[in-house]
Design an enzyme around this catalytic site. Structure first.
Site, short mmCIF file in Angstrom:
data_model
loop_
_atom_site.label_atom_id
_atom_site.label_comp_id
_atom_site.label_asym_id
_atom_site.label_seq_id
_atom_site.Cartn_x
_atom_site.Cartn_y
_atom_site.Cartn_z
N ARG A 74 44.61 46.63 32.35
CA ARG A 74 44.31 45.73 33.48
C ARG A 74 42.87 45.85 33.97
NH1 ARG A 74 48.34 44.59 31.64
NH2 ARG A 74 50.32 44.12 32.63
N GLU A 129 46.07 46.33 41.98
CA GLU A 129 45.65 45.49 40.85
C GLU A 129 45.00 44.19 41.33
OE1 GLU A 129 48.60 44.88 37.63
OE2 GLU A 129 48.03 42.78 37.67
N SER A 162 52.34 41.62 40.10
CA SER A 162 52.31 43.07 40.37
C SER A 162 51.15 43.38 41.31
CB SER A 162 52.09 43.85 39.07
OG SER A 162 53.09 43.49 38.15
C1 LIG Z 1 53.88 35.52 39.65
C2 LIG Z 1 52.70 36.22 38.96
C3 LIG Z 1 52.91 36.89 37.78
C4 LIG Z 1 51.84 37.54 37.13
N1 LIG Z 1 52.07 38.19 35.96
C5 LIG Z 1 51.07 38.81 35.32
C6 LIG Z 1 51.31 39.51 34.09
O1 LIG Z 1 52.40 39.51 33.55
N2 LIG Z 1 50.26 40.14 33.51
C7 LIG Z 1 49.00 40.14 34.06
O2 LIG Z 1 48.10 40.75 33.46
N3 LIG Z 1 48.75 39.48 35.21
C8 LIG Z 1 49.73 38.83 35.85
N4 LIG Z 1 49.49 38.18 37.05
C9 LIG Z 1 48.13 38.20 37.61
C10 LIG Z 1 47.29 36.93 37.28
O3 LIG Z 1 48.11 35.89 36.81
C11 LIG Z 1 46.21 37.22 36.23
O4 LIG Z 1 45.38 38.26 36.66
C12 LIG Z 1 45.35 35.99 35.94
O5 LIG Z 1 44.51 36.23 34.84
C13 LIG Z 1 44.47 35.58 37.13
O6 LIG Z 1 43.88 34.33 36.82
P1 LIG Z 1 43.33 33.39 37.95
O7 LIG Z 1 42.63 32.25 37.29
O8 LIG Z 1 44.41 33.02 38.90
O9 LIG Z 1 42.26 34.33 38.65
P2 LIG Z 1 41.83 34.33 40.18
O10 LIG Z 1 42.90 34.94 41.00
O11 LIG Z 1 41.34 32.98 40.58
O12 LIG Z 1 40.59 35.33 40.11
C14 LIG Z 1 40.79 36.70 39.84
C15 LIG Z 1 39.42 37.40 39.83
O13 LIG Z 1 38.65 36.96 38.72
C16 LIG Z 1 37.44 36.34 39.14
N5 LIG Z 1 37.27 35.17 38.25
C17 LIG Z 1 38.13 34.13 38.07
N6 LIG Z 1 37.66 33.30 37.12
C18 LIG Z 1 36.47 33.82 36.71
C19 LIG Z 1 35.50 33.41 35.73
N7 LIG Z 1 35.65 32.30 35.02
N8 LIG Z 1 34.41 34.19 35.58
C20 LIG Z 1 34.24 35.31 36.31
N9 LIG Z 1 35.11 35.74 37.24
C21 LIG Z 1 36.22 35.01 37.43
C22 LIG Z 1 37.65 35.95 40.59
O14 LIG Z 1 36.41 35.91 41.27
C23 LIG Z 1 38.56 37.07 41.06
O15 LIG Z 1 37.81 38.23 41.37
C24 LIG Z 1 50.54 37.51 37.71
C25 LIG Z 1 50.34 36.81 38.92
C26 LIG Z 1 51.41 36.17 39.54
C27 LIG Z 1 51.16 35.42 40.82
#
Ligand SMILES: Cc1cc2nc3c(=O)[nH]c(=O)nc-3n(C[C@H](O)[C@H](O)[C@H](O)COP(=O)(O)OP(=O)(O)OC[C@H]3O[C@@H](n4cnc5c(N)ncnc54)[C@H](O)[C@@H]3O)c2cc1C
Length: 335
Positions: free
Chosen positions: A163, A331, A235
């Site tokens: 992670r 996380e 998580s």
């Molecule tokens: C119901 C649920 C289930 C989940 N299950 C999992 C799982 O099984 N495994 C897992 O690993 N994660 C899981 N997650 C966490 C999440 O889905 C992941 O971390 C996902 O990759 C986040 O993507 P996002 O676009 O929503 O990022 P955001 O929440 O929009 O951003 C996360 C971080 O990354 C930065 N960021 C976003 N895009 C960029 C970019 N293009 N360049 C630089 N920085 C950037 C943001 O500034 C922020 O700091 C889950 C979340 C939820 C709500």
């Protein structure tokens, strides 16, 4: 000319459904727009947002929020066994997985239904059901926020871990990922179904990538709360790695503690078990709570503030530390 929206609520843009205001807001549809937005925001701080599924906002933001919305999936190279696919950062992760499954490209099926964008996937090296992003990652392109140059990063430079990656540590805030290139396998290929629940779910079914993806979707839908119905960020804590000697000390009091070997001297302990054993599952402080079925998932029952969810997280961390001498690491990105 770029148009920023002023004083925008971020409630629809984060899966916790927390209501905070960003001073300025713009959707980014290309690298050119991204460069212009950075140049125009020179005097104010800015933040990158994908699907908002790994962030918890705790206060209004006196700056500009850039929503990554650049789209496109292209095959950049292929041979008899592999295909290289370049995906723009603003693509939805699960839609990309569905595209792969439809085209019979394997490697990504265990990561079905993870919310968020493709661009954010390398940031915390997303993982599920025995597979991590790093196993299919080929390279990514990112924009340097200082000189606006583009740089390609290979897997080694990303320094992926559990992670985490260089983008969450040393390079945090320095680069914006604009696209990611994946190396996928043309079937038939090795399918990973060693993860317990997946094996059970598939039973006698042929372990095709389609069946694995469907099994993962079914398991996730039955286990995890849907953010559209109840605000959450998946998580909330990482599963802690502890030394064998600490595990032995804990086992004297709690022989049933689950643990998984990680390296010679360390084991991984499910954070959910630690939290559940302290009786937090299903509890709530106002609208901030611990999910009734998943102790690892903190939820917003309606109008919780980010700070209230953080306060609950701190209470859990302190209780776990006191009882087990384990420091739980958050996380989710607290902003
Ligand atoms: C119901 C649920 C289930 C989940 N299950 C999992 C799982 O099984 N495994 C897992 O690993 N994660 C899981 N997650 C966490 C999440 O889905 C992941 O971390 C996902 O990759 C986040 O993507 P996002 O676009 O929503 O990022 P955001 O929440 O929009 O951003 C996360 C971080 O990354 C930065 N960021 C976003 N895009 C960029 C970019 N293009 N360049 C630089 N920085 C950037 C943001 O500034 C922020 O700091 C889950 C979340 C939820 C709500």
């Amino acid at each position: 000319m770029l148009e920023f929206r002023e004083k925008v609520s971020l409630k629809p843009y984060n899966t916790f459904g927390v209501d905070v205001i960003t001073q300025k807001f713009i959707a980014i549809d290309s690298i050119d727009t991204l460069k212009k937005a950075i140049t125009l925001s020179k005097k104010m701080p800015f933040r990158i947002l994908g699907g908002g599924s790994n962030v918890l906002f705790t206060e209004n933001f006196d700056g500009a929020t850039f929503l990554m919305n650049n789209k496109g999936i292209i095959i950049s190279n292929e041979d008899d066994h592999h295909v290289l696919v370049e995906v723009q950062a603003g693509e939805n992760w699960h839609e990309f997985v569905v595209w792969c499954i439809k085209n019979n490209y394997g490697g990504v099926e265990n990561l079905s239904l993870i919310p968020g964008s493709v661009g954010a996937a390398p940031i915390q090296n997303i993982g599920a059901y025995g597979v991590e992003l790093k196993s299919i990652f080929y390279s990514c392109q990112a924009l340097n926020v200082i000189d606006l140059s583009l740089k390609k990063f290979n897997a080694q430079e990303c320094n992926f871990g559990y992670r985490t990656s260089a983008f969450k540590t040393d390079l945090k805030g320095k680069f914006i990922i604009t696209s990611v290139c994946f190396q996928l396998k043309k079937v038939p290929h090795e399918i990973k179904i060693s993860y317990g629940a997946l094996k059970v779910h598939l039973k006698d079914k042929l372990p095709s990538i389609q069946n694995v993806a469907q099994a993962v979707i079914d398991i996730r839908q039955s286990k995890l709360p849907d953010p559209k119905k109840i605000g959450n960020g998946g998580s909330f804590f990482k599963n802690p790695l502890v030394s064998n000697s600490l595990l032995k000390r804990i086992q004297k009091l709690y022989p049933e503690i689950p643990n998984y070997p990680n390296s010679d001297n360390q084991v991984k302990i499910p954070a959910g078990w630690l939290i559940e054993s302290l009786g937090f599952k299903g509890t709530r402080d106002g609208d901030a709570g611990v999910h009734k079925d998943q102790a690892l998932v903190l939820v917003n029952y309606g109008s919780a503030k980010g700070s209230e969810i953080v306060a609950l997280a701190k209470k859990i961390q302190s209780a776990v530390n006191q009882k087990f001498q384990i420091q739980l690491e958050i996380e989710v990105n607290i902003l």
